[in-house]
Scaffold this active site. Structure first.
Site, PDB file in Angstrom:
ATOM      1  N   ALA A 366       1.304  -1.198   0.020  1.00  0.00           N
ATOM      2  CA  ALA A 366      -0.146  -0.360   0.012  1.00  0.00           C
ATOM      3  C   ALA A 366       0.802   1.237   0.261  1.00  0.00           C
ATOM      4  O   ALA A 366       1.995   0.765   0.542  1.00  0.00           O
ATOM      5  CB  ALA A 366      -0.881   0.119   1.669  1.00  0.00           C
ATOM      6  N   ASN A 367       0.713   1.848  -1.017  1.00  0.00           N
ATOM      7  CA  ASN A 367       1.056   3.389  -0.549  1.00  0.00           C
ATOM      8  C   ASN A 367       1.341   4.483   0.566  1.00  0.00           C
ATOM      9  O   ASN A 367       0.280   4.288   1.422  1.00  0.00           O
ATOM     10  CB  ASN A 367       1.117   4.218  -2.145  1.00  0.00           C
ATOM     11  CG  ASN A 367      -0.591   5.596  -1.929  1.00  0.00           C
ATOM     12  OD1 ASN A 367      -0.645   4.847  -1.092  1.00  0.00           O
ATOM     13  ND2 ASN A 367      -0.541   5.639  -3.331  1.00  0.00           N
ATOM     14  N   PRO A 369      -0.308   7.282   1.232  1.00  0.00           N
ATOM     15  CA  PRO A 369      -1.465   8.053   1.793  1.00  0.00           C
ATOM     16  C   PRO A 369      -1.788   6.373   2.380  1.00  0.00           C
ATOM     17  O   PRO A 369      -2.837   7.340   3.139  1.00  0.00           O
ATOM     18  CB  PRO A 369      -1.757   8.441   0.607  1.00  0.00           C
ATOM     19  CG  PRO A 369      -0.704   8.428  -0.464  1.00  0.00           C
ATOM     20  CD  PRO A 369       0.316   7.969  -0.311  1.00  0.00           C
ATOM     21  N   ALA A 370      -2.280   5.551   1.371  1.00  0.00           N
ATOM     22  CA  ALA A 370      -2.832   4.272   2.100  1.00  0.00           C
ATOM     23  C   ALA A 370      -2.731   4.304   3.164  1.00  0.00           C
ATOM     24  O   ALA A 370      -3.710   3.561   4.355  1.00  0.00           O
ATOM     25  CB  ALA A 370      -2.832   3.404   1.088  1.00  0.00           C
ATOM     26  N   ARG A 371      -1.050   4.173   3.867  1.00  0.00           N
ATOM     27  CA  ARG A 371      -0.840   3.915   5.485  1.00  0.00           C
ATOM     28  C   ARG A 371      -1.106   4.950   5.854  1.00  0.00           C
ATOM     29  O   ARG A 371      -1.309   3.798   7.555  1.00  0.00           O
ATOM     30  CB  ARG A 371       1.092   3.557   5.601  1.00  0.00           C
ATOM     31  CG  ARG A 371       1.398   2.134   3.990  1.00  0.00           C
ATOM     32  CD  ARG A 371       2.799   1.994   4.560  1.00  0.00           C
ATOM     33  NE  ARG A 371       3.374   1.717   3.464  1.00  0.00           N
ATOM     34  CZ  ARG A 371       4.380   1.373   2.796  1.00  0.00           C
ATOM     35  NH1 ARG A 371       5.360   1.308   3.815  1.00  0.00           N
ATOM     36  NH2 ARG A 371       4.792   0.051   1.610  1.00  0.00           N
ATOM     37  N   ASP A 425      13.469  -4.558  -5.343  1.00  0.00           N
ATOM     38  CA  ASP A 425      14.026  -3.172  -5.352  1.00  0.00           C
ATOM     39  C   ASP A 425      14.431  -2.473  -4.228  1.00  0.00           C
ATOM     40  O   ASP A 425      14.162  -1.231  -3.332  1.00  0.00           O
ATOM     41  CB  ASP A 425      11.910  -2.809  -4.652  1.00  0.00           C
ATOM     42  CG  ASP A 425      11.736  -3.968  -3.648  1.00  0.00           C
ATOM     43  OD1 ASP A 425      12.192  -4.523  -3.502  1.00  0.00           O
ATOM     44  OD2 ASP A 425      10.840  -3.277  -3.228  1.00  0.00           O
ATOM     45  N   GLU A 426      15.582  -3.382  -3.868  1.00  0.00           N
ATOM     46  CA  GLU A 426      16.601  -3.578  -2.957  1.00  0.00           C
ATOM     47  C   GLU A 426      18.142  -3.513  -2.678  1.00  0.00           C
ATOM     48  O   GLU A 426      17.841  -4.845  -3.391  1.00  0.00           O
ATOM     49  CB  GLU A 426      15.691  -3.639  -1.497  1.00  0.00           C
ATOM     50  CG  GLU A 426      16.503  -3.385  -0.349  1.00  0.00           C
ATOM     51  CD  GLU A 426      16.045  -4.223   0.810  1.00  0.00           C
ATOM     52  OE1 GLU A 426      15.231  -5.344   0.335  1.00  0.00           O
ATOM     53  OE2 GLU A 426      15.963  -4.534   2.677  1.00  0.00           O
TER      54      GLU A 426
END
Lengths: 977, 204
Positions: A366-367, A369-371, A425-426
């Site tokens: 979740a991005n 804002p969602a978090r 991604d890391e």
């Protein structure tokens, strides 16, 4: 309602004037006699209440009918539904009862698993909510709205959307989705409707019993309408891709508590033949796991070039300091998807398989804002929607992920030579900076470039080592960067909770909490010794270092893959050992594929099996592994392997060595370590060989009946007291390896022995041998039953599969054949073999020719030696396979006959050689574990005999490589022939 | 693993351990590692065998093999190897006993039968002299056990802790195997074979 157990039935319930007359079933003595105990009282009470209800129902429907316009239809909507109302509800339980009265349902006053189909309640106390299964007994717990709405729409609606807690779904719906998932991807939404319709149409017709069955198994703390994809994600929590360098164990176990059996459910190892394959096909975690290979292939040129470039700066300046930057994309899965929707940038967005607002698909990312709404990964979509109704949900987009990950790494490699990829991604970067440089600048540049290229933001943590960099990233997120300079390390760590440290899991945290240690600062007060004592030497050491900001691990550009494997912990249910074997086979295929994909072979094979803990019920999670004990065993073979056949064989052996009840198995994992680069040429040969063996074995398995029929009564084993004769029924090829030495004795050989030796042997067997020789006919008759028993015993012992259903037929075969041939006059069995054997070849051939052809034909297996000289090769081959003697003994005794008078070029000869090779190979694979002495003797003999037989030479040349390979695999060497 | 029926395995393990002790005595004698007067002729399973007289030697063999008993019982020991190596710790010759005890074997074991099968080993072993290679001076030997998995430390007795990891070097290439004897009598399978380095390796 108040009950007094001593009172008579008349006092309870309604006045008898209402119930009495319409209650013909009531036994009269109950009216007068007090109840013997509470149980009988309750039974009677329930029965009476039911009767009253039925009476009311009939009367109320009579009364209601005129009022309701569509009379007949309305009656049945709740047919088959029996509700139990728990606690306060709106509408009240009395009203609900009336509804049930009117619409053909039942209302149960006292809860019973067997009579109730639905539990209706509006609220549940927390304790019940937590332990819902205990409360509901697997029945659906539904809001009263379900009844109201059903009446309003005048059909029985699916209760699924009306469940009180997000826990229960019908088994049918889940199943449908599961199977649908495995056949087609991404159509889960349409299925929800499909299921709804199905429930609507099917429920009314079903009697109560069936509906309870439907619902009882469905209860599951996890999900309502769990869509397939989501199912898969959480199954993948358990799925571990062991394709990582760390061997950490993070097995998830679930609290058990479900009573229903899953044996008949579709989608499990039981029903899906391609289960393993599919299991890994649609997996997000699998994507992440296998991503490394892609990365390695793509960036191999960077990786290899690293060394040379790196040396120069290091040598030039001493003034450099090593700085580690940890770069992590912000909510990768979301930001990649929404980069094309700039308007969504500051809106709450999540990624999930399913966008059903009522679904319990789990959110994978979740991005921010969602978090801020409290939405976290792993949450159900429905909960997320409840917290944030305008949450936008996107499905996965794997191709974009790959694209962005590639861009991401291109940028990293451009800026830095030493990149350690952690995930798609890391990554960790190691940069050397002069003391004056601000490390934040380079991080800034990289992050900016990442954002410009990929339109996704990344965060960076900078520190002196990997630990600090990683910790810094946590405070840097989102879209920021954080530098922990060396002098601030202690300050930073002081307040850091220990759970933030990598490697600190629930257990360690719990242990430390007992010591009242919650932050790194507190942890620092504990000495290393104590830590090591409490947590093990490795963990203690690591923690001691970590809480001081010390991390010795270096950024490594290329990380060697240490092990490759696959593990399935979900959906594993075996009915019998055949299932488990199939499953193992598939798992081996999967692992072999992965090995091939990485171009490596392994020497250590580790088989891990999860077994249901004793007393643990069915897991809460549908098809999950539940409370398990994990057993694992590794086996190191001398030569590295990667082919399916070897893997399977070893896995099978190891699996058998656990001696498990396959029904209890809940998960299986296979892993190869001690990897070596595959040597393609060697591999090719071995594979070919084994494949051949494999195919031949399966083919043989399919036609044993014909074989045994065509082989007459060639077997006369010497039964001993302790080990009854195991004869032709047993000797189905591979099964003879476990035979005790006594029964190895071949009467053909015994008869040929010089009399002194025979006497000596006879003495050893306490005279048994002579008796046997004389009376072997009876033995064969009697052995029918013993054979079967012996077979089973051997089956267990060797864990080799033999079609049990064949035994009787074989036994009878050998019997009937025996009679047939023995009854024939003038057959070879009446010829004294001792004399016959001692005759010169030509004379014997003459004698054999004298016999009528059909007699000879019938006696072929018996007089095995003559068969060869007569040129009946296929018979010879069949006979050899069925005979339960040692090949070397046979070779020795029949050495002089092994000179076939056929032209080596003709087809027959070829076929014979192939047949023989196959036989010898089978013999080798069967003996390789138990008796290399015998194989050694065989091949020495073959070698010796091959000097005057082109057939045997050919045979020897063809089978020797196989023998040596097998010996190499089992003993790590070659036979010294 | 099923531990309920320990008796057949335990029974077998005892026979095996005893047999191993005798067989290793024989091997050491066979190799002529010690002067022959350091051994005395004994009778075991009705076969003439040689037993070390020197208490230290006898004790070494006895204690190391008997320390294996609990592991053999559980089927953890895969191979027991007598390794002869030269001065550089590189093995020259190995006598390998490959053991398999069927852990699932339920019925009782006929000891007479086991002995019958094991006797053949001793006979063949006594006759295996010609296959063995003469040892150079400064050679040494040891008993090594190969475990299927490393035993856990906790639940073993004092005796079990006698075992230490070996630092014998490995051969670079697969060895040459010469089988001496194999037996297969439920629940026990034993194979005795010798391993020699390949010719190429010997030159290196």
């Amino acid at each position: 309602m108040s009950h007094s157990s001593g009172s008579s039935s008349r006092k309870r319930g309604r006045p008898s004037s209402k119930s009495g007359p319409t209650n013909p079933l009531k036994p009269p003595f109950f009216k007068s006699s007090p109840f013997s105990d509470f149980g009988s009282y309750m039974t009677e009470k329930n029965r009476k209440l039911r009767d009253q209800f039925e009476t009311d129902a009939s009367s109320s429907s009579h009364g209601a009918n005129p009022a309701i316009t569509d009379g007949g239809d309305s009656q049945g909507i709740f047919k088959g539904v029996a509700i139990f109302v728990d606690g306060f509800t709106v509408p009240s339980s009395q009203e609900l009862k009336n509804y049930m009265l009117k619409h053909g349902g039942k209302f149960v006053n006292y809860f019973s698993r067997h009579t109730v189909s639905h539990i209706i309640c509006s609220n549940l106390p927390d304790s019940k909510r937590k332990n819902l299964r205990a409360f509901s007994h697997g029945l659906p717990v539904v809001k009263p709205d379900w009844i109201v709405d059903s009446i309003a729409s005048n059909t029985l609606l699916s209760w699924v959307p009306y469940q009180l807690v997000e826990h229960a779904i019908t088994e049918t719906s889940k199943q449908l989705k599961l199977s649908a998932f495995f056949s087609e991807k991404g159509i889960s939404r349409s299925h929800h409707q499909g299921i709804l319709i199905q429930n609507e149409t099917s429920l009314p017709d079903k009697c109560k019993g069936e509906s309870t069955e439907l619902t009882l198994s469905g209860a599951d703390n996890f999900s309502q309408e769990k869509s397939l994809e989501s199912k898969h994600i959480d199954t993948n929590d358990e799925l571990k891709d062991v394709k990582s360098e760390s061997e950490e164990d993070c097995s998830t176990s679930y609290v058990a508590g479900q009573s229903s059996d899953h044996l008949n459910r579709p989608h499990s190892t039981l029903t899906d033949p391609n289960f393993v394959e599919n299991y890994f096909k649609y997996s997000r975690l699998h994507f992440i796991g296998t991503w490394r290979n892609r990365y390695r292939k793509r960036f191999s040129n960077f990786l290899s070039g690293t060394g040379s470039k790196n040396n120069n700066p290091n040598n030039n300046t001493e003034n450099l300091r090593r700085i580690v930057i940890h770069i992590d994309m912000d909510c990768f899965f979301v930001s990649v998807v929404i980069r094309n929707f700039p308007e969504l940038l500051d809106k709450p967005v999540a990624v999930c398989h399913s966008n059903n607002p009522k679904g319990t698909a789990e959110i994978s990312s979740a991005n921010y804002p969602a978090r801020s709404y409290g939405i976290k990964a792993g949450m159900f979509v429905r909960d997320a929607k409840a917290r944030c109704p305008h949450l936008t949900i996107f499905p996965y987009d794997f191709s974009s992920y790959e694209e962005v990950a590639d861009q991401f790494y291109s940028i990293l490699h451009k800026h830095c030579e030493k990149v350690q990829a952690v995930s798609c991604d890391e990554a960790f970067l190691e940069v050397s900076l002069s003391l004056n440089d601000n490390p934040e600048n380079i991080a800034e540049i990289i992050r900016k470039e990442i954002f410009e290229t990929t339109r996704c933001s990344a965060s960076a943590g900078i520190g002196e080592n990997m630990l600090l960099a990683r910790l810094a990233t946590k405070s840097a997120k989102p879209n920021g960067q954080c530098f922990i300079p060396p002098d601030k390390v202690n300050e930073y760590l002081d307040k850091l909770p220990i759970s933030a440290l990598p490697g600190v899991g629930y257990n360690v945290e719990e242990k430390l909490r007992m010591k009242e240690v919650e932050t790194c600062g507190q942890l620092r007060t504990i000495s290393k010794d104590i830590l090591q004592k409490d947590l093990g030497s490795k963990m203690g050491d690591m923690l001691w270092n970590y809480c001081r900001g010390i991390d010795h691990s270096a950024v490594e550009a290329v990380q060697e893959t240490k092990s490759i494997g696959a593990e399935v912990n979900w959906g594993v249910r075996f009915k019998d050992s055949k299932d488990s074997e199939n499953f193992l086979m598939n798992l081996c295929k999967e692992v072999s594929l992965r090995l091939h994909g990485c171009g490596v072979q392994g020497r250590t094979i580790t088989l891990k099996v999860k077994v249901r803990k004793k007393g643990a019920g069915e897991p809460v999670k549908y098809m999950g592994c539940g409370d398990c004990e994990t057993i694992s065993r590794s086996l190191t073979v001398p030569g590295s392997i990667n082919d399916v056949a070897s893997l399977h064989r070893i896995a099978k052996q190891t699996f058998a060595s656990f001696h498990l009840d396959v029904k209890e198995v809940r998960g299986v994992g296979l892993k190869l370590s001690r990897l070596e680069l595959a040597n393609p040429s060697h591999k090719g040969i071995e594979e070919g060989r084994l494949e051949l063996l494999f195919s031949s074995a399966t083919r043989k398995g399919k036609q044993p009946v014909e074989q045994s029929c065509s082989t007459n009564h060639s077997r006369e084993d010497a039964p001993s007291g302790a080990h009854p004769s195991s004869s032709s029924a047993v000797s189905q090829g591979r099964n003879i390896s476990e035979l005790p030495p006594l029964s190895h004795i071949d009467l053909d050989v015994v008869r040929n022995l010089p009399s002194e030796i025979f006497l000596e042997m006879n003495g050893l067997y306490k005279g048994e041998l002579r008796k046997i020789l004389e009376s072997h006919k009876e033995k064969v008759y009697n052995s029918g039953s013993i054979e079967k028993k012996d077979c089973r015993q051997q089956d267990q012992e060797t864990s080799m599969r033999m079609q049990c259903e064949l035994e009787p037929s074989e036994a009878s075969c050998s019997k009937s054949n025996y009679c047939e041939s023995d009854l024939m006059p003038g057959s070879l069995s009446q010829v004294d073999f001792l004399i016959l054997e001692n005759l010169p070849d030509e004379v014997r051939a003459d004698i054999l020719k004298q016999l009528p052809p059909h007699r000879v034909e019938n006696q072929l297996p018996e007089s095995s030696k003559s068969s060869l000289s007569l040129g009946s090769h296929s018979k010879w081959f069949d006979m050899l396979r069925v005979r339960n003697c040692l090949l070397s003994e046979f070779l020795l005794s029949s050495a002089t006959f092994l000179t076939p008078n056929i032209n080596p070029s003709c087809e027959e000869w070829d076929a014979m050689v192939v047949n023989l090779c196959e036989f010898v190979k089978e013999y080798v694979s069967q003996k390789i574990e138990s008796d290399i002495e015998e194989l050694y003797n065989c091949f020495r003999l073959l070698k010796r005999l091959s000097t005057n037989s082109s057939l045997l030479l050919e045979l020897y040349d063809r089978t020797l490589p196989f023998l040596q390979a097998s010996v190499g695999e089992h003993y790590g060497g070659k036979l010294h022939l | 693993m099923d531990r309920k029926n320990q008796s057949p395995q335990g029974q077998t393990a005892k026979v095996v351990v005893e047999f191993l002790e005798v067989a290793i005595n024989c091997i050491v004698f066979l190799k002529g590692f010690y002067p022959s007067r350091a051994f005395e002729r004994r009778r075991y399973m009705n076969v003439v065998v040689n037993k070390a007289r020197h208490p230290q030697l006898a004790n070494y063999i006895h204690s190391s093999i008997f320390a294996l008993l609990p592991y053999i019982q559980k089927g953890l020991v895969e191979r027991v190897v007598v390794i002869f190596y030269g001065q550089d710790q590189v093995p020259l010759e190995k006598f390998v006993f490959k053991l398999t005890i069927d852990q699932s074997y339920q019925s009782s074991v006929s000891e007479a039968e086991l002995e019958f099968a094991l006797r053949a080993f001793l006979v063949k072993l006594n006759a295996a002299g010609p296959i063995a290679k003469p040892l150079p001076s400064g050679a040494n030997w040891e008993i090594t056990a190969y475990f299927r998995e490393l035993p856990s430390q906790e639940n073993e007795g004092e005796q079990a802790k006698l075992w230490v990891p070996t630092d014998t070097k490995q051969w670079m290439q697969p060895s040459e195997i010469t089988p001496i004897k194999s037996m297969d009598s439920n629940p026990l399978k034993v194979q005795l074979y010798m391993e020699h380095p390949t010719v190429t390796e010997q030159k290196v």
